[in-house]
Design an enzyme around this catalytic site. Structure first.
Site, mmCIF file in Angstrom:
data_model
loop_
_atom_site.group_PDB
_atom_site.id
_atom_site.type_symbol
_atom_site.label_atom_id
_atom_site.label_comp_id
_atom_site.label_asym_id
_atom_site.label_seq_id
_atom_site.Cartn_x
_atom_site.Cartn_y
_atom_site.Cartn_z
ATOM 1 N N CYS A 113 47.720 153.908 -0.799
ATOM 2 C CA CYS A 113 46.204 153.489 -0.966
ATOM 3 C C CYS A 113 45.971 152.352 -1.849
ATOM 4 O O CYS A 113 44.811 151.412 -1.838
ATOM 5 C CB CYS A 113 45.133 154.573 -1.445
ATOM 6 S SG CYS A 113 45.529 156.122 -0.286
ATOM 7 N N HIS A 250 38.552 151.185 -4.047
ATOM 8 C CA HIS A 250 39.243 151.944 -2.787
ATOM 9 C C HIS A 250 38.537 153.162 -2.443
ATOM 10 O O HIS A 250 37.670 153.840 -3.366
ATOM 11 C CB HIS A 250 40.636 152.495 -2.992
ATOM 12 C CG HIS A 250 41.332 153.533 -2.421
ATOM 13 N ND1 HIS A 250 41.355 153.303 -0.913
ATOM 14 C CD2 HIS A 250 41.619 154.800 -2.306
ATOM 15 C CE1 HIS A 250 41.823 154.345 -0.102
ATOM 16 N NE2 HIS A 250 42.102 155.107 -1.063
ATOM 17 N N ASN A 280 38.759 157.549 4.408
ATOM 18 C CA ASN A 280 40.026 156.741 3.713
ATOM 19 C C ASN A 280 40.893 156.303 4.546
ATOM 20 O O ASN A 280 41.794 157.010 5.392
ATOM 21 C CB ASN A 280 40.553 158.100 2.887
ATOM 22 C CG ASN A 280 41.690 157.290 1.926
ATOM 23 O OD1 ASN A 280 41.879 156.277 1.882
ATOM 24 N ND2 ASN A 280 42.155 158.212 1.080
HETATM 25 O O1 UT7 Z 1 43.400 157.797 -1.436
HETATM 26 C C1 UT7 Z 1 44.423 158.186 -2.088
HETATM 27 C C2 UT7 Z 1 44.043 159.315 -3.098
HETATM 28 N N1 UT7 Z 1 43.331 160.399 -2.610
HETATM 29 C C3 UT7 Z 1 42.323 160.811 -3.055
HETATM 30 O O2 UT7 Z 1 41.789 160.218 -3.795
HETATM 31 C C4 UT7 Z 1 41.917 162.302 -2.598
HETATM 32 C C5 UT7 Z 1 41.564 162.984 -4.128
HETATM 33 N N2 UT7 Z 1 40.863 164.383 -3.860
HETATM 34 C C6 UT7 Z 1 39.750 164.722 -3.395
HETATM 35 O O3 UT7 Z 1 39.389 163.881 -2.727
HETATM 36 C C7 UT7 Z 1 39.498 166.016 -3.359
HETATM 37 O O4 UT7 Z 1 40.281 166.845 -3.945
HETATM 38 C C8 UT7 Z 1 39.368 166.728 -1.839
HETATM 39 C C9 UT7 Z 1 38.325 166.165 -0.997
HETATM 40 C C10 UT7 Z 1 40.592 166.551 -1.061
HETATM 41 C C11 UT7 Z 1 38.898 168.328 -1.927
HETATM 42 O O5 UT7 Z 1 37.782 168.436 -2.573
HETATM 43 P P1 UT7 Z 1 37.676 169.620 -3.706
HETATM 44 O O6 UT7 Z 1 36.354 169.448 -4.198
HETATM 45 O O7 UT7 Z 1 38.835 169.163 -4.782
HETATM 46 O O8 UT7 Z 1 38.097 170.957 -2.965
HETATM 47 P P2 UT7 Z 1 39.485 171.892 -3.273
HETATM 48 O O9 UT7 Z 1 40.717 171.410 -2.814
HETATM 49 O O10 UT7 Z 1 39.412 172.451 -4.687
HETATM 50 O O11 UT7 Z 1 38.870 172.854 -2.259
HETATM 51 C C12 UT7 Z 1 37.921 173.711 -2.514
HETATM 52 C C13 UT7 Z 1 37.847 174.690 -1.076
HETATM 53 C C14 UT7 Z 1 38.915 175.575 -1.109
HETATM 54 O O12 UT7 Z 1 38.957 176.960 -0.534
HETATM 55 P P3 UT7 Z 1 38.955 177.956 -1.918
HETATM 56 O O13 UT7 Z 1 40.395 177.948 -2.411
HETATM 57 O O14 UT7 Z 1 38.035 177.625 -3.013
HETATM 58 O O15 UT7 Z 1 38.526 179.322 -1.203
HETATM 59 C C15 UT7 Z 1 39.828 174.985 -0.050
HETATM 60 O O16 UT7 Z 1 40.672 175.809 0.796
HETATM 61 O O17 UT7 Z 1 37.352 174.121 -0.204
HETATM 62 C C16 UT7 Z 1 38.330 174.696 1.152
HETATM 63 N N3 UT7 Z 1 38.637 173.719 1.746
HETATM 64 C C17 UT7 Z 1 37.856 173.392 3.269
HETATM 65 N N4 UT7 Z 1 36.848 173.972 3.728
HETATM 66 C C18 UT7 Z 1 36.198 173.396 4.546
HETATM 67 C C19 UT7 Z 1 39.566 172.653 1.767
HETATM 68 N N5 UT7 Z 1 39.544 171.614 2.890
HETATM 69 C C20 UT7 Z 1 38.328 172.061 3.322
HETATM 70 C C21 UT7 Z 1 37.904 171.663 4.861
HETATM 71 N N6 UT7 Z 1 36.695 172.323 5.080
HETATM 72 N N7 UT7 Z 1 38.278 170.544 5.417
#
Ligand code: UT7
Length: 323
Positions: A113, A250, A280
């Protein structure tokens, strides 16, 4: 002294648009979750047979027209991509050939990225040393091809697209008021490799592999790394957030962008956001966002613009320039 000025930009996104609601039938997710956690509403996805070279070529042609030059005027092409058409030759060479260019040099650069910021900085070095006068820098990706469409934690986040800029050598005073790239800062730290990677490759598995990410871990590091390289840009030039006309980060997650801008004191009206309609697009995200803001008249000649990226590796970097 010689500076590298951006004299043109162009972009291209596949016609096929996939909305969040379309993904509700693919994995267990919802439009509400995706919008709330990322700010993404839709992304462009390449159709079968549509490749990184196709997207990159279209963005390149648009950038050349915008710059008012032809491929004959270029000395070099650098393509930032993690999703090349083939393991080799470099996809940039394919684009070079399609542009009818058989002189100069073309190569790919890979920093995921952060790829566009790394490629732009590389091009700037070639120009400032006098090695090249005009370089086409492209960011092009088809991340849809390396997504695991059964993994809801990653497949909803990415999209396909390409953006390009033409850099040209211009005379500067060596002052922060010059036109062109004023300062660039690149970093990497391989100890974070397992947090964002592709689980395949020619030398390890002989396969292409799929993207794997510990999203929460990446998020946790992102804002600190982003602000680190931006503060380095300010220290090198004497500029601060109050001097910026535009911040073009980004586009990974609107929450990361908002948190970084807030920490740095950059007001929301100076931030270019495209993650809502592009998702992204990795190395393509910055040139896509920049070109959109130039085309709609927000970014004007003479504006002070800041690029920033962070991604797999980890890699991260910033480029501060006057357009
Ligand atoms: O470009 C390169 C760099 N990449 C990034 O910058 C990405 C960085 N990370 C992020 O943007 C975020 O961490 C994400 C968008 C990937 C995830 O957001 P988050 O607020 O950190 O969510 P999380 O991973 O803590 O997940 C929260 C909950 C989980 O469920 P439990 O464990 O709380 O029951 C996940 O299983 O959301 C669940 N979950 C989803 N639910 C519905 C994860 N993906 C999804 C989904 N739909 N697509």
């Amino acid at each position: 002294m010689i500076r590298s000025a951006i004299i043109g930009c162009g972009s291209y996104t596949p016609e096929n648009i996939v909305k969040n609601s379309d993904l509700e039938g693919v994995v267990e997710t919802s439009d509400e979750w995706i919008v709330q956690r990322t700010g993404i509403r839709q992304r462009h996805i390449a159709v079968e047979g549509e490749t990184t070279a196709d997207l990159g070529e279209k963005a390149a042609r648009a950038a050349l027209i915008h710059a008012g030059i032809t491929p004959d005027d270029l000395d070099m092409i650098i393509l930032a991509t993690s999703t090349p058409n083939n393991t080799f030759p470099a996809t940039s060479v394919e684009i070079q050939h399609r542009l009818g260019m058989s002189h100069g040099a073309a190569f790919d650069s890979q920093a995921v990225c952060s790829g566009f910021v790394f490629a732009l900085t590389t091009a700037d070095q070639y120009i400032r040393t006098g090695f090249a006068k005009r370089i086409l820098v492209i960011g092009a990706e088809t991340f849809s091809r390396i997504l695991d469409w059964n993994d809801r934690t990653t497949c909803v986040l990415f999209g396909d697209g390409a953006g390009a800029v033409v850099l040209e050598a211009v005379e500067g005073e060596g002052a922060p008021t010059d036109r062109g790239i004023l300062t660039a800062h690149l970093r990497s730290d391989g100890s974070h490799k397992q947090k964002l990677y592709v689980d395949g490759g020619p030398s390890s598995t002989k396969t292409v592999g799929f993207l794997r990410m510990e999203g929460r871990e990446v998020f946790r590091h992102a804002v600190g790394m982003i602000t680190d390289v931006i503060e380095a840009a300010y220290a090198a030039t004497g500029y601060g957030s109050e001097d910026l006309d535009w911040f073009v980060p980004h586009q990974a997650n609107k929450r990361i962008i908002d948190a970084s801008a807030k920490k740095l004191g950059i007001p929301p009206e100076k931030v270019v956001i495209t993650v809502d309609h592009h998702g992204n697009t990795s190395a393509a995200s910055i040139p896509l966002a920049f070109c959109e803001a130039v085309t709609d008249g927000r970014i004007k000649k003479g504006d002070l613009v800041l690029f920033e990226a962070m991604g797999g590796g980890f890699t991260w970097g910033s480029v501060l320039f006057r357009y």
